[in-house]
Scaffold this motif. Structure first.
Motif, PDB file in Angstrom:
ATOM      1  N   MET A   1      12.440  86.093  48.064  1.00  0.00           N
ATOM      2  CA  MET A   1      11.579  86.714  47.683  1.00  0.00           C
ATOM      3  C   MET A   1      10.394  87.050  48.438  1.00  0.00           C
ATOM      4  O   MET A   1      10.025  85.829  49.699  1.00  0.00           O
ATOM      5  CB  MET A   1       9.720  86.319  46.436  1.00  0.00           C
ATOM      6  CG  MET A   1       8.853  87.024  46.229  1.00  0.00           C
ATOM      7  SD  MET A   1       8.356  86.270  44.869  1.00  0.00           S
ATOM      8  CE  MET A   1       8.851  86.988  43.334  1.00  0.00           C
ATOM      9  N   MET A   2      10.586  87.926  48.999  1.00  0.00           N
ATOM     10  CA  MET A   2       9.740  89.070  50.363  1.00  0.00           C
ATOM     11  C   MET A   2       8.578  88.043  50.209  1.00  0.00           C
ATOM     12  O   MET A   2       7.242  88.864  49.002  1.00  0.00           O
ATOM     13  CB  MET A   2      10.212  90.187  50.843  1.00  0.00           C
ATOM     14  CG  MET A   2      11.201  90.579  50.888  1.00  0.00           C
ATOM     15  SD  MET A   2      12.090  92.675  50.710  1.00  0.00           S
ATOM     16  CE  MET A   2      11.546  93.185  49.520  1.00  0.00           C
ATOM     17  N   ARG A   3       8.018  88.349  51.176  1.00  0.00           N
ATOM     18  CA  ARG A   3       5.812  87.847  51.011  1.00  0.00           C
ATOM     19  C   ARG A   3       5.456  89.564  51.549  1.00  0.00           C
ATOM     20  O   ARG A   3       5.706  90.153  52.277  1.00  0.00           O
ATOM     21  CB  ARG A   3       5.571  87.224  53.435  1.00  0.00           C
ATOM     22  CG  ARG A   3       4.363  86.855  53.124  1.00  0.00           C
ATOM     23  CD  ARG A   3       4.262  86.057  54.051  1.00  0.00           C
ATOM     24  NE  ARG A   3       3.176  85.594  54.476  1.00  0.00           N
ATOM     25  CZ  ARG A   3       2.117  84.500  53.602  1.00  0.00           C
ATOM     26  NH1 ARG A   3       3.023  83.636  53.388  1.00  0.00           N
ATOM     27  NH2 ARG A   3       0.980  84.454  53.905  1.00  0.00           N
ATOM     28  N   LEU A   4       4.131  89.088  51.021  1.00  0.00           N
ATOM     29  CA  LEU A   4       3.484  90.582  50.225  1.00  0.00           C
ATOM     30  C   LEU A   4       2.353  90.488  50.857  1.00  0.00           C
ATOM     31  O   LEU A   4       1.453  89.045  51.034  1.00  0.00           O
ATOM     32  CB  LEU A   4       3.168  90.746  49.104  1.00  0.00           C
ATOM     33  CG  LEU A   4       2.264  92.105  48.196  1.00  0.00           C
ATOM     34  CD1 LEU A   4       2.977  93.020  49.000  1.00  0.00           C
ATOM     35  CD2 LEU A   4       2.234  92.196  47.014  1.00  0.00           C
ATOM     36  N   SER A   5       1.755  91.536  52.097  1.00  0.00           N
ATOM     37  CA  SER A   5       0.690  91.622  52.583  1.00  0.00           C
ATOM     38  C   SER A   5      -0.143  93.022  52.144  1.00  0.00           C
ATOM     39  O   SER A   5       0.158  93.448  51.737  1.00  0.00           O
ATOM     40  CB  SER A   5       0.891  91.173  54.322  1.00  0.00           C
ATOM     41  OG  SER A   5       1.264  90.505  55.076  1.00  0.00           O
ATOM     42  N   ILE A   6      -1.182  91.974  51.557  1.00  0.00           N
ATOM     43  CA  ILE A   6      -2.342  93.358  50.619  1.00  0.00           C
ATOM     44  C   ILE A   6      -3.230  93.345  51.636  1.00  0.00           C
ATOM     45  O   ILE A   6      -4.193  92.183  52.075  1.00  0.00           O
ATOM     46  CB  ILE A   6      -3.070  92.858  49.242  1.00  0.00           C
ATOM     47  CG1 ILE A   6      -1.507  91.713  48.731  1.00  0.00           C
ATOM     48  CG2 ILE A   6      -3.959  93.543  49.384  1.00  0.00           C
ATOM     49  CD1 ILE A   6      -1.852  91.767  47.110  1.00  0.00           C
ATOM     50  N   VAL A   7      -3.787  94.456  52.279  1.00  0.00           N
ATOM     51  CA  VAL A   7      -4.468  95.008  53.390  1.00  0.00           C
ATOM     52  C   VAL A   7      -5.434  95.996  52.686  1.00  0.00           C
ATOM     53  O   VAL A   7      -5.176  96.580  52.021  1.00  0.00           O
ATOM     54  CB  VAL A   7      -3.641  95.739  54.119  1.00  0.00           C
ATOM     55  CG1 VAL A   7      -5.193  95.916  55.509  1.00  0.00           C
ATOM     56  CG2 VAL A   7      -3.286  94.535  54.799  1.00  0.00           C
ATOM     57  N   VAL A   8      -7.655  95.343  52.777  1.00  0.00           N
ATOM     58  CA  VAL A   8      -8.443  96.650  51.927  1.00  0.00           C
ATOM     59  C   VAL A   8      -8.968  96.885  52.671  1.00  0.00           C
ATOM     60  O   VAL A   8     -10.159  95.369  53.704  1.00  0.00           O
ATOM     61  CB  VAL A   8      -8.840  95.119  50.821  1.00  0.00           C
ATOM     62  CG1 VAL A   8     -10.051  96.055  50.215  1.00  0.00           C
ATOM     63  CG2 VAL A   8      -7.676  94.153  49.939  1.00  0.00           C
TER      64      VAL A   8
ATOM     65  N   ALA B   1      -1.000  92.834  37.029  1.00  0.00           N
ATOM     66  CA  ALA B   1       0.196  91.143  37.438  1.00  0.00           C
ATOM     67  C   ALA B   1       1.232  91.319  37.931  1.00  0.00           C
ATOM     68  O   ALA B   1       1.563  90.035  39.061  1.00  0.00           O
ATOM     69  CB  ALA B   1      -0.644  90.707  36.200  1.00  0.00           C
ATOM     70  N   SER B   2       2.044  92.460  37.223  1.00  0.00           N
ATOM     71  CA  SER B   2       3.254  92.388  37.849  1.00  0.00           C
ATOM     72  C   SER B   2       3.079  93.375  39.131  1.00  0.00           C
ATOM     73  O   SER B   2       4.813  93.450  39.549  1.00  0.00           O
ATOM     74  CB  SER B   2       3.921  93.239  36.496  1.00  0.00           C
ATOM     75  OG  SER B   2       3.983  94.271  36.144  1.00  0.00           O
ATOM     76  N   ALA B   3       2.310  93.468  39.601  1.00  0.00           N
ATOM     77  CA  ALA B   3       2.622  94.362  41.238  1.00  0.00           C
ATOM     78  C   ALA B   3       4.104  93.865  41.817  1.00  0.00           C
ATOM     79  O   ALA B   3       4.589  95.107  42.587  1.00  0.00           O
ATOM     80  CB  ALA B   3       1.285  94.387  41.619  1.00  0.00           C
ATOM     81  N   GLN B   4       3.790  92.920  42.186  1.00  0.00           N
ATOM     82  CA  GLN B   4       4.765  92.351  43.384  1.00  0.00           C
ATOM     83  C   GLN B   4       6.093  92.302  42.924  1.00  0.00           C
ATOM     84  O   GLN B   4       6.797  92.964  43.915  1.00  0.00           O
ATOM     85  CB  GLN B   4       4.493  90.722  43.914  1.00  0.00           C
ATOM     86  CG  GLN B   4       5.432  90.360  45.174  1.00  0.00           C
ATOM     87  CD  GLN B   4       4.773  88.961  46.078  1.00  0.00           C
ATOM     88  OE1 GLN B   4       3.825  88.186  45.123  1.00  0.00           O
ATOM     89  NE2 GLN B   4       4.971  88.668  46.725  1.00  0.00           N
TER      90      GLN B   4
END
Length: 225
Positions: free
Chosen positions: A1-8, A91-94
């Motif tokens: 699984m790839m790492r996800l970065s959420i930027v806001v 909830a399933s975004a990733q």
């Protein structure tokens, strides 16, 4: 699984922090995900409230493009997701993002649903989603995601005061069309309601048409304000 970065990116959004923290804290507790808020110099205590809520906050120069580039530079994920502060992820975004990027795509966006009381909102959301699917261009309300490699290859978001999402999409289209995820994100209708729904829609259409004709983003930003 790839790492996800959420930027806001945030600016003077203290009233959003409680809801934002409730949404984002579960994401930052995942071992394969990080959340980075980037404050553009708020004068209402947004940054401190977010820190008090347990969220990671960076501070940058004001401007959505500048703030998102700042967050991306600090991020460690292979996938970057740029999220507006008033937009909620499914909830399933990733998992949806990873499935989409496992195909031929290097970037994409979600369908959007507009939360609010106006009977216009379902129609506006439908038009946004169809326009995006046909044109291959996405807007920030649709939670744009992109592989880090291609984002850096293009130099990130263009540092302009408006239409930075449109311009990034134009450049990414030269690499691939976007993955269009049908499961929607939910974004607040407050922008439309505060200025008038039809007035806001017509304004945005005029601005996008002018940008397509080559009017500089700096001039359009003054019209928008």
């Amino acid at each position: 699984m790839m790492r996800l970065s959420i930027v806001v990116p945030l600016l003077n959004e203290r009233n959003l922090i409680a809801d934002l923290a409730e949404q984002l804290q579960p994401w930052q507790q995942r071992h394969d995900c990080e959340v980075i808020l980037v404050d553009g110099g708020s004068g209402d205590g947004t940054a401190q409230l977010a820190r008090d809520a347990g969220l990671r906050v960076l501070v940058s120069s004001r401007g959505r493009a500048l703030q998102m580039n700042c967050g991306a530079a600090a991020a460690r994920g292979e996938i970057l997701l740029f999220l507006h502060g008033d937009t909620q992820l499914p909830a399933s975004a990733q998992e949806l993002i990873e499935d989409a990027l496992a195909e031929k795509y290097c970037w994409g966006r979600f369908n959007v649903r507009i939360a609010g009381r106006s009977f216009w909102f379902p129609l506006i959301a439908t038009l946004i989603n169809w326009r995006s699917r046909l044109s291959g261009i996405a807007t920030g309300d649709q939670a744009i995601f992109v592989r880090r490699r291609e984002f850096e290859q293009l130099g990130g978001f263009p540092e302009q005061p408006l239409m930075e999402d449109i311009e990034l999409g134009r450049r990414l289209l030269k690499i691939s069309r976007p993955a269009c995820i049908g499961v929607p994100v939910s974004t607040s209708g407050r922008r439309w309601q505060s200025r008038g729904v039809l007035r806001t829609v017509l304004l945005m259409w005029r601005l996008r048409f002018a940008y397509w004709r080559g009017v500089p983003a700096e001039i359009l930003a003054r019209r928008y304000e």
